[in-house]
Structure formats: structure tokens, C-alpha cells
Design an enzyme around this catalytic site. Sequence first.
Site, PDB file in Angstrom:
ATOM      1  CD  GLU A  89      -2.507  -1.212   2.715  1.00  9.98           C
ATOM      2  OE1 GLU A  89      -2.637  -0.183   3.403  1.00  9.98           O
ATOM      3  OE2 GLU A  89      -2.928  -2.321   3.080  1.00  9.98           O
ATOM      4  CB  CYS A 102       2.388   7.014   3.770  1.00  6.19           C
ATOM      5  SG  CYS A 102       2.746   5.739   4.973  1.00  6.19           S
ATOM      6  CB  CYS A 109       5.722  -5.918   9.341  1.00  5.16           C
ATOM      7  SG  CYS A 109       6.900  -5.117  10.432  1.00  5.16           S
ATOM      8  CB  CYS A 113       3.585  -3.439  16.643  1.00  5.38           C
ATOM      9  SG  CYS A 113       5.324  -2.964  16.532  1.00  5.38           S
ATOM     10  CB  CYS A 116       0.867  -2.774  13.559  1.00  4.61           C
ATOM     11  SG  CYS A 116       1.294  -2.292  11.893  1.00  4.61           S
ATOM     12  CB  CYS A 328      -0.017   1.207   7.089  1.00  2.00           C
ATOM     13  SG  CYS A 328       0.658   0.934   8.703  1.00  2.00           S
TER      14      CYS A 328
HETATM   15  N1  SAH Z   1       7.818  -0.202  11.135  1.00  2.00           N
HETATM   16  C1  SAH Z   1       7.931   1.203  11.227  1.00  2.00           C
HETATM   17  C2  SAH Z   1       7.123   1.967  10.209  1.00  2.00           C
HETATM   18  C3  SAH Z   1       5.755   1.491   9.846  1.00  2.00           C
HETATM   19  S1  SAH Z   1       4.406   1.831  10.903  1.00  2.00           S
HETATM   20  C4  SAH Z   1       7.627   1.667  12.616  1.00  2.00           C
HETATM   21  O1  SAH Z   1       7.322   0.840  13.468  1.00  2.00           O
HETATM   22  O2  SAH Z   1       7.758   2.846  12.892  1.00  2.00           O
HETATM   23  C5  SAH Z   1       4.220   3.577  10.927  1.00  2.00           C
HETATM   24  C6  SAH Z   1       3.648   4.104  12.234  1.00  2.00           C
HETATM   25  O3  SAH Z   1       2.280   3.747  12.382  1.00  2.00           O
HETATM   26  C7  SAH Z   1       4.364   3.559  13.444  1.00  2.00           C
HETATM   27  O4  SAH Z   1       4.551   4.560  14.398  1.00  2.00           O
HETATM   28  C8  SAH Z   1       3.379   2.520  13.932  1.00  2.00           C
HETATM   29  O5  SAH Z   1       3.625   2.180  15.262  1.00  2.00           O
HETATM   30  C9  SAH Z   1       2.068   3.218  13.668  1.00  2.00           C
HETATM   31  N2  SAH Z   1       0.888   2.370  13.670  1.00  2.00           N
HETATM   32  C10 SAH Z   1       0.756   1.091  13.267  1.00  2.00           C
HETATM   33  N3  SAH Z   1      -0.513   0.649  13.448  1.00  2.00           N
HETATM   34  C11 SAH Z   1      -1.204   1.674  13.963  1.00  2.00           C
HETATM   35  C12 SAH Z   1      -2.567   1.837  14.382  1.00  2.00           C
HETATM   36  N4  SAH Z   1      -3.448   0.860  14.301  1.00  2.00           N
HETATM   37  N5  SAH Z   1      -2.909   3.044  14.865  1.00  2.00           N
HETATM   38  C13 SAH Z   1      -2.013   4.059  14.960  1.00  2.00           C
HETATM   39  N6  SAH Z   1      -0.740   3.964  14.591  1.00  2.00           N
HETATM   40  C14 SAH Z   1      -0.325   2.784  14.108  1.00  2.00           C
END
Ligand code: SAH
Length: 342
Positions: A89, A102, A109, A113, A116, A328
Site C-alpha cells: 500500500e 507514505c 512485517c 506490534c 498494527c 497501513c
Molecule cells: N515499522 C515502522 C514503520 C511502519 S508503521 C515503525 O514501526 O515505525 C508507521 C507508524 O504507524 C508507526 O509509528 C506505527 O507504530 C504506527 N501504527 C501502526 N498501526 C497503527 C494503528 N493501528 N494506529 C495508529 N498507529 C499505528
Amino acid sequence: MEIKSCSREELSALMKELGQPAFRAKQVFQWLHRGVESFDEMSNLPKDLRERLKAQYVLTVPQVERKQVSKLDGTIKYLWRLQDGNCVESVLMHYQHGNTICVSCEVGCLMGCAFCASTLGGLVRRLSAGEILDQVIFVQKESGQPIHNIVMMGIGEPLDNFDAVLRFLELVNDPDGVNIGMRHISVSTCGLTDKIDKLASHQLQLTLSVSLHAPDDETRSRLMPVNRSVGVDKLFACCKRYFETTGRRISYEYAMVDGVNDHDWQADLLAKRLKGVPGHVNLIPLNDVRESPLKPSRRVRQFQQRLEQQGVTVTVRRKLGGDIDASCGQLRRKRMEEIQNC
Ligand code: SAH
């Protein structure tokens, strides 16, 4: 071999090897970064050179698998189908400071987390530099809108795909290509400290965003498995080194989760940790991910104020594309489910 991942030097060496004059490297580079869809479009190259390139190299051209346009704010989300059928995406957002894309850097991944959507199916594969660059080139081409800023906050962990990301940064920065300055690029990481140190040694003028999400080990390890091996103390020590080496302030991302990381004591601990490490906190209203029990916090403003009272610079991320799956990983998952169900 994928030709769009080649550096200027590699293209020059290739032209030399093919007995071509040096200026051909620049011509090829310019065509590639303008988003040609076949070698035949490179009309100022001799036909036999085009044929040689066609025989030896792959020219990646992502296809639009899905496109969603927000009625609320014009945000556009693209689901791209790559050469091998995998999807990633990209999102185009309109801010006062320009159009921001973005981009994704991996299919899926590894990082796991809890909040995510991108990590739910694990890591499928890493993207090449050319495939990351394609998202910028083809979003620009498909939307007809110029891109001014790039954030590496899509699917994947940029520092887990270090070499390709570094090559992408070099390519997208090139004045003969897309030409986006490092100060207009943010790289976001979950906090891989050895790679942050490695990135610091390159002294790039980009903005590093560290996804912090909690100032204490117990909460951070619960939300982000990566914390179990590093810990918040070591992460902040690393951020401090990054600032000292590059002179660039770090932006800390903090997605606010109801009852998990939004307590007053966590704001106080965060403020304490930030003393002596210049940085800025970006509070993110959590995007609801269907598969996750975590819910958006109702205390964003209070948390912001409590940080501000202690001298921390804080912004709250504006939610864009609320009516299209703009968080994302969500659109890719939806498409995967549709394919499985049919
Ligand atoms: N892997 C990298 C970049 C991708 S995620 C990282 O961890 O930074 C980009 C941002 O979106 C990160 O800060 C991540 O923690 C956040 N993110 C992921 N899922 C999310 C969600 N459901 N709500 C808000 N932020 C989210």
C-alpha cells in the site's frame, strides 16, 4: 536483475560494459525515474541497446489493484500489485506543507506490534529499492499530483530492510530523478538500535521517527515485542547518540491506546526521559484494527497537555482518510481475505 534498483555508478558501469558512451547512463536513469513502462519508451536510445536491456533486465511496473479516494479530504490510497503478485500500500495525503506519500518497504512485517495490521500475517518478503521507488514514481504519475514529502510509515520496518532503504533514499534524492531532498523525508522505525546507529553513521539530513508508544518497559514490551530484547533505556541512549552524531532531532511516535499507555504517570515518565534528548512527540489517535482488542484512547488532549506542562513539544496527528482503509496494512489484508474467500 531489476534495473530501477541500480545506482548511477552501476548504470555507468553497465553502459561502459555495453560499449556505450557515458551520457547514456543519465538518459536511462532519467527514463526509469520518469516511470516508463517498457524499454521501448526510451526513444532516444539506439534500438539495439534497448533490446540488450530488455533481454538482461527486469523493468518493474506496479499495477493498481485497488484505489480508494477519501471524500472527506482527498487522501488517496493505492494497493499496488507487484511483479510477483504480492501487494503493498501507499497513501497520498494533502497537507499545507505539500503532498506527502507514505510508502511501504516490505510485504508484511516481522515486528509483531500488537496494534498494527501490517504484521498480522508476518513478513512475506522485503521490497527492492526500485519497488519502494516505484510507489513514489507511479503515485505521482497515476494521480497527476507532484509529491513533495515522503514518509516511510507504510507496511514494513525500514531498518529491517536497511540496504534497500538506503539505496532508495539515494535514488529518490537524485536531481536527475524524483529529486526529493532528505529534509523532506522521514524514516520511521520500531527502534532497531544497531540499525539506528548504522543509519547515524551515514549522516543523512532526514527525519528519524521512533515509534515509542510507551515510556516504560512493561507497557512497551506488551505492545512491541522488539522491546523485549532492547528496552527503553537502551533505546533512549541510542536516540541520544543519533542526535549527537547527526544534529537531527528525533520525532517520537506515540499511538494512544485506551487504558494501556495513556495514564498521567506515563506522560510524566515520558517527559522525564526526554530531558536531555531533544525531540518532539507526535501523538497518534489509534486506528482501530478489527483483529485487535486495543481501542483508541479518550485521553489524547489531557496527555498532550500534561506533556506540554513539562516543556515537551507535542503535536497530535490529524486523522486523514477516515472513510477509506487508510491505516497501513488494512487494505492489503482486506484484499487477501477476498482472495481467500473466492
Ligand atoms: N515499522 C515502522 C514503520 C511502519 S508503521 C515503525 O514501526 O515505525 C508507521 C507508524 O504507524 C508507526 O509509528 C506505527 O507504530 C504506527 N501504527 C501502526 N498501526 C497503527 C494503528 N493501528 N494506529 C495508529 N498507529 C499505528
